[in-house]
Design an enzyme around this catalytic site. Structure first.
Site, PDB file in Angstrom:
ATOM      1  CG  HIS A 196     -11.306 -31.502  16.134  1.00  0.00           C
ATOM      2  ND1 HIS A 196     -10.554 -30.836  17.072  1.00  0.00           N
ATOM      3  CD2 HIS A 196     -12.043 -32.422  16.808  1.00  0.00           C
ATOM      4  CE1 HIS A 196     -10.816 -31.348  18.263  1.00  0.00           C
ATOM      5  NE2 HIS A 196     -11.706 -32.318  18.128  1.00  0.00           N
TER       6      HIS A 196
ATOM      7  CD  GLU B 186     -15.994 -32.385  18.901  1.00  0.00           C
ATOM      8  OE1 GLU B 186     -15.788 -33.271  19.745  1.00  0.00           O
ATOM      9  OE2 GLU B 186     -15.142 -32.011  18.087  1.00  0.00           O
TER      10      GLU B 186
HETATM   11  C1  PEP Z   1     -12.687 -33.691  20.859  1.00  0.00           C
HETATM   12  O1  PEP Z   1     -11.729 -32.911  20.963  1.00  0.00           O
HETATM   13  O2  PEP Z   1     -13.164 -33.989  19.752  1.00  0.00           O
HETATM   14  C2  PEP Z   1     -13.263 -34.260  22.069  1.00  0.00           C
HETATM   15  C3  PEP Z   1     -14.437 -34.810  22.021  1.00  0.00           C
HETATM   16  O3  PEP Z   1     -12.448 -34.208  23.166  1.00  0.00           O
HETATM   17  P1  PEP Z   1     -12.750 -34.694  24.675  1.00  0.00           P
HETATM   18  O4  PEP Z   1     -13.612 -35.904  24.602  1.00  0.00           O
HETATM   19  O5  PEP Z   1     -11.396 -34.955  25.221  1.00  0.00           O
HETATM   20  O6  PEP Z   1     -13.451 -33.552  25.347  1.00  0.00           O
END
Ligand code: PEP
Length: 250
Positions: free
Chosen positions: A95, A165
């Site tokens: 992550h 992400e």
């Molecule tokens: C994350 O950090 O995995 C994430 C998806 O955060 P957020 O939804 O708060 O952007």
């Protein structure tokens, strides 16, 4: 095919009592949505009690992080086997918040492979910190993928879930454009196919960062993803229920 939703609670909430309440609300929302498969990532200290008290099949648990070594002198860490014993069947690997704290691509290689060996499902998180005009973020993502998959045997490739992400969107309320995600999903798949051949088509890709009930349906429709990884919205019972509901209606 069910949409996968991962609820990453990060270091929230403060007490088990609140965690239980949040879990019950998430469970209720998931049970009302037959086409959603929910994977909850509570803080590890709450994992055993939440998982132990759950008897259904609708939900699974993912540990937010685990050490690649099976045992030993690693104060403060938990092993993949311990996470499994506590009720997790998935392991979040790499992550961005772990990477910011020092986790390297090489660590993700070891953890992904250790999770596979332990018959757990790794969710390999990748994503660039910023977008570059000349497209350097694609090579950044390719390096993360090549490292994370490096020790995965071809017969196990389809087990890995990739969560893309974009770090620059995490914690905000605006996702990247679904068509940009679509482009990235094609790139991710191609990178894995270049490594392993056609079996790469089977890898499930999730989008994460700033997912809300407002943007989730478009991302699921147009982003070429199997599901979503949700951070801050997953710690708000009402907003999370609305999000699950928005996907199941989409
Ligand atoms: C994350 O950090 O995995 C994430 C998806 O955060 P957020 O939804 O708060 O952007």
């Amino acid at each position: 095919m069910k949409s996968i939703v991962v609820a990453n609670w990060k270091m929230n909430p403060a007490s088990f009592k609140e965690a239980k309440k949040l879990f019950e609300a998430a469970k209720k929302a998931a049970e009302k949505s037959p086409n959603v498969s929910l994977i909850v990532a509570p803080p590890a200290i709450f994992l055993r009690e939440l998982a132990g008290g759950y008897r259904g099949k609708k939900l699974s648990f993912v540990v937010q992080n685990a050490h690649a070594e099976a045992k030993g002198a690693f104060t403060g860490e938990i092993s993949i086997a311990q996470a499994h014993d506590a009720g997790a069947s998935y392991v979040l690997v790499g992550h961005s918040e772990r990477r910011a704290a020092g986790e390297t691509n090489d660590d993700t290689r070891k953890k992904t492979s250790a999770a596979i060996s332990a018959r757990m499902t790794p969710i390999l998180c990748i994503g660039e910190e910023k977008r570059a005009a000349l497209g350097e973020h694609f090579s950044f993502v390719r390096d993360q993928l090549r490292a994370g998959f490096a020790d995965v045997p071809p017969a196990r490739v389809s087990r890995v879930i990739v969560a893309y992400e974009p770090v620059w969107a995490i914690g905000s309320e605006t996702t990247m454009k679904p068509r940009d995600m679509h482009e990235m999903a094609i790139f991710i798949r191609k990178t894995i196919i270049d490594m392993y051949g056609e079996v790469g088509h089977a890898v499930r890709i999730l989008y994460g960062a700033a997912v809300t009930d407002e943007n989730a349906p478009a991302m699921m429709r147009e982003g070429d993803v199997r599901g979503l990884l949700v951070g801050h919205v997953s710690t708000n019972a009402e907003r999370f229920a609305a999000l699950i509901n928005s996907i199941s209606k989409a």
